[in-house]
Scaffold this active site. Sequence first.
Site, PDB file in Angstrom:
ATOM      1  N   TYR A 164       0.361   5.283  50.658  1.00 18.22           N
ATOM      2  CA  TYR A 164       0.351   4.720  49.298  1.00 18.22           C
ATOM      3  C   TYR A 164       1.626   3.914  49.042  1.00 18.22           C
ATOM      4  O   TYR A 164       1.577   2.771  48.567  1.00 18.22           O
ATOM      5  CB  TYR A 164       0.228   5.857  48.274  1.00 18.22           C
ATOM      6  CG  TYR A 164       0.593   5.458  46.859  1.00 18.22           C
ATOM      7  CD1 TYR A 164      -0.261   4.694  46.082  1.00 18.22           C
ATOM      8  CD2 TYR A 164       1.813   5.853  46.292  1.00 18.22           C
ATOM      9  CE1 TYR A 164       0.077   4.323  44.786  1.00 18.22           C
ATOM     10  CE2 TYR A 164       2.166   5.490  44.999  1.00 18.22           C
ATOM     11  CZ  TYR A 164       1.290   4.729  44.247  1.00 18.22           C
ATOM     12  OH  TYR A 164       1.627   4.355  42.964  1.00 18.22           O
TER      13      TYR A 164
HETATM   14  P1  NAD Z   1      -4.998   5.142  36.912  1.00 22.24           P
HETATM   15  O1  NAD Z   1      -5.807   5.514  38.104  1.00 22.24           O
HETATM   16  O2  NAD Z   1      -5.131   5.964  35.683  1.00 22.24           O
HETATM   17  O3  NAD Z   1      -5.292   3.614  36.532  1.00 22.24           O
HETATM   18  C1  NAD Z   1      -5.555   2.634  37.499  1.00 22.24           C
HETATM   19  C2  NAD Z   1      -6.805   1.866  37.087  1.00 22.24           C
HETATM   20  O4  NAD Z   1      -7.003   0.800  38.013  1.00 22.24           O
HETATM   21  C3  NAD Z   1      -8.071   2.710  37.094  1.00 22.24           C
HETATM   22  O5  NAD Z   1      -8.703   2.689  35.819  1.00 22.24           O
HETATM   23  C4  NAD Z   1      -8.954   2.048  38.159  1.00 22.24           C
HETATM   24  O6  NAD Z   1     -10.341   2.044  37.861  1.00 22.24           O
HETATM   25  C5  NAD Z   1      -8.396   0.633  38.182  1.00 22.24           C
HETATM   26  N1  NAD Z   1      -8.647  -0.050  39.459  1.00 22.24           N
HETATM   27  C6  NAD Z   1      -8.338   0.394  40.703  1.00 22.24           C
HETATM   28  N2  NAD Z   1      -8.758  -0.508  41.620  1.00 22.24           N
HETATM   29  C7  NAD Z   1      -9.321  -1.534  40.948  1.00 22.24           C
HETATM   30  C8  NAD Z   1      -9.943  -2.749  41.351  1.00 22.24           C
HETATM   31  N3  NAD Z   1     -10.070  -3.070  42.635  1.00 22.24           N
HETATM   32  N4  NAD Z   1     -10.411  -3.582  40.398  1.00 22.24           N
HETATM   33  C9  NAD Z   1     -10.321  -3.255  39.084  1.00 22.24           C
HETATM   34  N5  NAD Z   1      -9.759  -2.096  38.650  1.00 22.24           N
HETATM   35  C10 NAD Z   1      -9.262  -1.257  39.567  1.00 22.24           C
HETATM   36  O7  NAD Z   1      -3.455   5.087  37.393  1.00 22.24           O
HETATM   37  P2  NAD Z   1      -2.093   5.116  36.562  1.00 22.24           P
HETATM   38  O8  NAD Z   1      -1.438   6.409  36.785  1.00 22.24           O
HETATM   39  O9  NAD Z   1      -2.334   4.629  35.184  1.00 22.24           O
HETATM   40  O10 NAD Z   1      -1.253   4.016  37.365  1.00 22.24           O
HETATM   41  C11 NAD Z   1      -1.234   2.666  36.948  1.00 22.24           C
HETATM   42  C12 NAD Z   1      -0.350   1.868  37.888  1.00 22.24           C
HETATM   43  O11 NAD Z   1       0.989   2.377  37.877  1.00 22.24           O
HETATM   44  C13 NAD Z   1      -0.788   1.878  39.352  1.00 22.24           C
HETATM   45  O12 NAD Z   1      -0.513   0.605  39.884  1.00 22.24           O
HETATM   46  C14 NAD Z   1       0.119   2.920  39.980  1.00 22.24           C
HETATM   47  O13 NAD Z   1       0.304   2.670  41.367  1.00 22.24           O
HETATM   48  C15 NAD Z   1       1.396   2.686  39.214  1.00 22.24           C
HETATM   49  N6  NAD Z   1       2.282   3.844  39.134  1.00 22.24           N
HETATM   50  C16 NAD Z   1       1.873   4.958  38.438  1.00 22.24           C
HETATM   51  C17 NAD Z   1       2.753   6.022  38.314  1.00 22.24           C
HETATM   52  C18 NAD Z   1       2.378   7.277  37.570  1.00 22.24           C
HETATM   53  O14 NAD Z   1       3.203   8.196  37.533  1.00 22.24           O
HETATM   54  N7  NAD Z   1       1.201   7.350  36.946  1.00 22.24           N
HETATM   55  C19 NAD Z   1       4.037   5.958  38.880  1.00 22.24           C
HETATM   56  C20 NAD Z   1       4.379   4.826  39.623  1.00 22.24           C
HETATM   57  C21 NAD Z   1       3.507   3.762  39.708  1.00 22.24           C
HETATM   58  C1  UGA Z   2       3.452  10.028  40.807  1.00 22.32           C
HETATM   59  C2  UGA Z   2       2.165   9.196  40.669  1.00 22.32           C
HETATM   60  O1  UGA Z   2       1.032  10.017  40.880  1.00 22.32           O
HETATM   61  C3  UGA Z   2       2.107   8.046  41.636  1.00 22.32           C
HETATM   62  O2  UGA Z   2       1.035   7.209  41.248  1.00 22.32           O
HETATM   63  C4  UGA Z   2       3.384   7.277  41.553  1.00 22.32           C
HETATM   64  O3  UGA Z   2       3.413   6.187  42.384  1.00 22.32           O
HETATM   65  C5  UGA Z   2       4.571   8.174  41.801  1.00 22.32           C
HETATM   66  O4  UGA Z   2       4.577   9.184  40.796  1.00 22.32           O
HETATM   67  C6  UGA Z   2       5.867   7.414  41.679  1.00 22.32           C
HETATM   68  O5  UGA Z   2       6.803   7.861  41.008  1.00 22.32           O
HETATM   69  O6  UGA Z   2       5.987   6.359  42.286  1.00 22.32           O
HETATM   70  P1  UGA Z   2       4.091  12.218  42.096  1.00 22.32           P
HETATM   71  O7  UGA Z   2       5.573  12.126  41.953  1.00 22.32           O
HETATM   72  O8  UGA Z   2       3.529  12.862  43.305  1.00 22.32           O
HETATM   73  O9  UGA Z   2       3.418  10.770  42.025  1.00 22.32           O
HETATM   74  O10 UGA Z   2       3.562  12.880  40.745  1.00 22.32           O
HETATM   75  P2  UGA Z   2       2.861  14.277  40.428  1.00 22.32           P
HETATM   76  O11 UGA Z   2       1.483  14.303  40.962  1.00 22.32           O
HETATM   77  O12 UGA Z   2       3.041  14.527  38.982  1.00 22.32           O
HETATM   78  O13 UGA Z   2       3.707  15.328  41.294  1.00 22.32           O
HETATM   79  C7  UGA Z   2       5.040  15.694  40.956  1.00 22.32           C
HETATM   80  C8  UGA Z   2       5.463  16.821  41.885  1.00 22.32           C
HETATM   81  O14 UGA Z   2       4.643  17.965  41.631  1.00 22.32           O
HETATM   82  C9  UGA Z   2       5.301  16.496  43.369  1.00 22.32           C
HETATM   83  O15 UGA Z   2       6.419  16.962  44.076  1.00 22.32           O
HETATM   84  C10 UGA Z   2       4.078  17.282  43.804  1.00 22.32           C
HETATM   85  O16 UGA Z   2       4.173  17.773  45.108  1.00 22.32           O
HETATM   86  C11 UGA Z   2       4.063  18.437  42.820  1.00 22.32           C
HETATM   87  N1  UGA Z   2       2.668  18.870  42.555  1.00 22.32           N
HETATM   88  C12 UGA Z   2       1.767  17.992  42.059  1.00 22.32           C
HETATM   89  C13 UGA Z   2       2.302  20.169  42.834  1.00 22.32           C
HETATM   90  O17 UGA Z   2       3.115  21.002  43.313  1.00 22.32           O
HETATM   91  N2  UGA Z   2       1.002  20.538  42.600  1.00 22.32           N
HETATM   92  C14 UGA Z   2       0.086  19.684  42.082  1.00 22.32           C
HETATM   93  O18 UGA Z   2      -1.093  20.081  41.874  1.00 22.32           O
HETATM   94  C15 UGA Z   2       0.471  18.362  41.798  1.00 22.32           C
END
Ligand code: NAD
Ligand code: UGA
Length: 341
Positions: A164
């Site tokens: 990823y």
């Molecule tokens: P999410 O899965 O809730 O939202 C992503 C959306 O993108 C979904 O609704 C999905 O249907 C849509 N999507 C995926 N592929 C697509 C395609 N080919 N065409 C059209 N739509 C498409 O995820 P999120 O947590 O809201 O993350 C949003 C963005 O932020 C992502 O780019 C993710 O990598 C990035 N990001 C998220 C986190 C986090 O902590 N949530 C942290 C770092 C980066």
């Molecule tokens: C999150 C988002 O899911 C990614 O999309 C994003 O890119 C990433 O942050 C980022 O910062 O770039 P992550 O940090 O793995 O990824 O977020 P969580 O799923 O909330 O996990 C946080 C921590 O909790 C991780 O260390 C994970 O191992 C732990 N965890 C998570 C558990 O122990 N159990 C679970 O069921 C889920």
Amino acid sequence: MATEGESVMSAAHCIERAVVTGAAGFIGSHVVEALLQRGATVLGIDRRSPRDNALAAENLKGVMEHPGFRLVQGDLVTDELKPWVRAADAVFHLAAIPGVRPSWGDGFGEYLACNVLATQRLMDACQSSGVRRLVLASSSSVYGDAVGRGPLREEDATAPLSPYGVTKLAAERLALAYALAPASPTSVVALRYFTVYGPRQRPDMAIGRMLRGILTGEPLQLYGDGHQRRDFTFVTDAVAATVAAATADATAEAVNVGGGDSVSVLDVLRRIADITGAKVPVRDDIHQPGDVQVTEANLTKARELLGYVPSITLTEGIERQWKWLSARSRGPLHDAAAVTA
Ligand code: NAD
Ligand code: UGA
């Protein structure tokens, strides 16, 4: 930021027409709301639609009837994108397959298509349509592990440890390469979000799973020893940075967006016990490949370029997510299996 949302307001005043990809997702739906609240018209693009996806329905229920909002159900990998971005002042590119841990193995093709190819196609469409600014959702995962080298600055080495993370770094570099091409009309700000949480958080993520565990009794599978740390970022802070990035003075920049504090998973469990008065049920599980030990952001560039200072502490943010989740009955947000893209 002096107060929550203040810079969102001033930046959004300059954006009349916005496109938000991934609008039906967790962060994308909050970005849509923030832009609408400030008077922009918003075209959302997402593969999921409230018509056929319960998570999309939950995420977008506050905006579907808004006169300034329109959702098109489309796929960035295959659909023609120019007609959608042509009139936009700014494109917010949130769409991606976001999970770190499921990115190994057979599913990788989806990550490659939706995170890398989709970004290249979108940049191509923006460039040939003369779109002036694209804000890209990048990720802390581009750095790999910050253990012993954080808080990380944007110029520090990138070394993703999950498939990823590799796709997010590729997407970021692609977008920046387009922005740096001679005479490119499209400038890019790539925001490296750090573990975003808050209302409507994806059901596969840690804080939502912990809080749901209290409501349902379903144990959290604790990966590793729980000492891993994350720079958890509340969603309204991430959104404030995102909207500010649309009008920041930049050609091609990557910027950290963190919560301001790197906190262990065990510490989060303790805070949740204090907030809810109940212990999260936990089942020990093994460390997951691709999970880094530490994420930790240096926020100097975010402050200088975006005026960004996180305004919600982790305890306050968890309280808000708990209040939001406990007000909802069982549904898609209580079901981690519903997180499919
Ligand atoms: P999410 O899965 O809730 O939202 C992503 C959306 O993108 C979904 O609704 C999905 O249907 C849509 N999507 C995926 N592929 C697509 C395609 N080919 N065409 C059209 N739509 C498409 O995820 P999120 O947590 O809201 O993350 C949003 C963005 O932020 C992502 O780019 C993710 O990598 C990035 N990001 C998220 C986190 C986090 O902590 N949530 C942290 C770092 C980066
Ligand atoms: C999150 C988002 O899911 C990614 O999309 C994003 O890119 C990433 O942050 C980022 O910062 O770039 P992550 O940090 O793995 O990824 O977020 P969580 O799923 O909330 O996990 C946080 C921590 O909790 C991780 O260390 C994970 O191992 C732990 N965890 C998570 C558990 O122990 N159990 C679970 O069921 C889920």
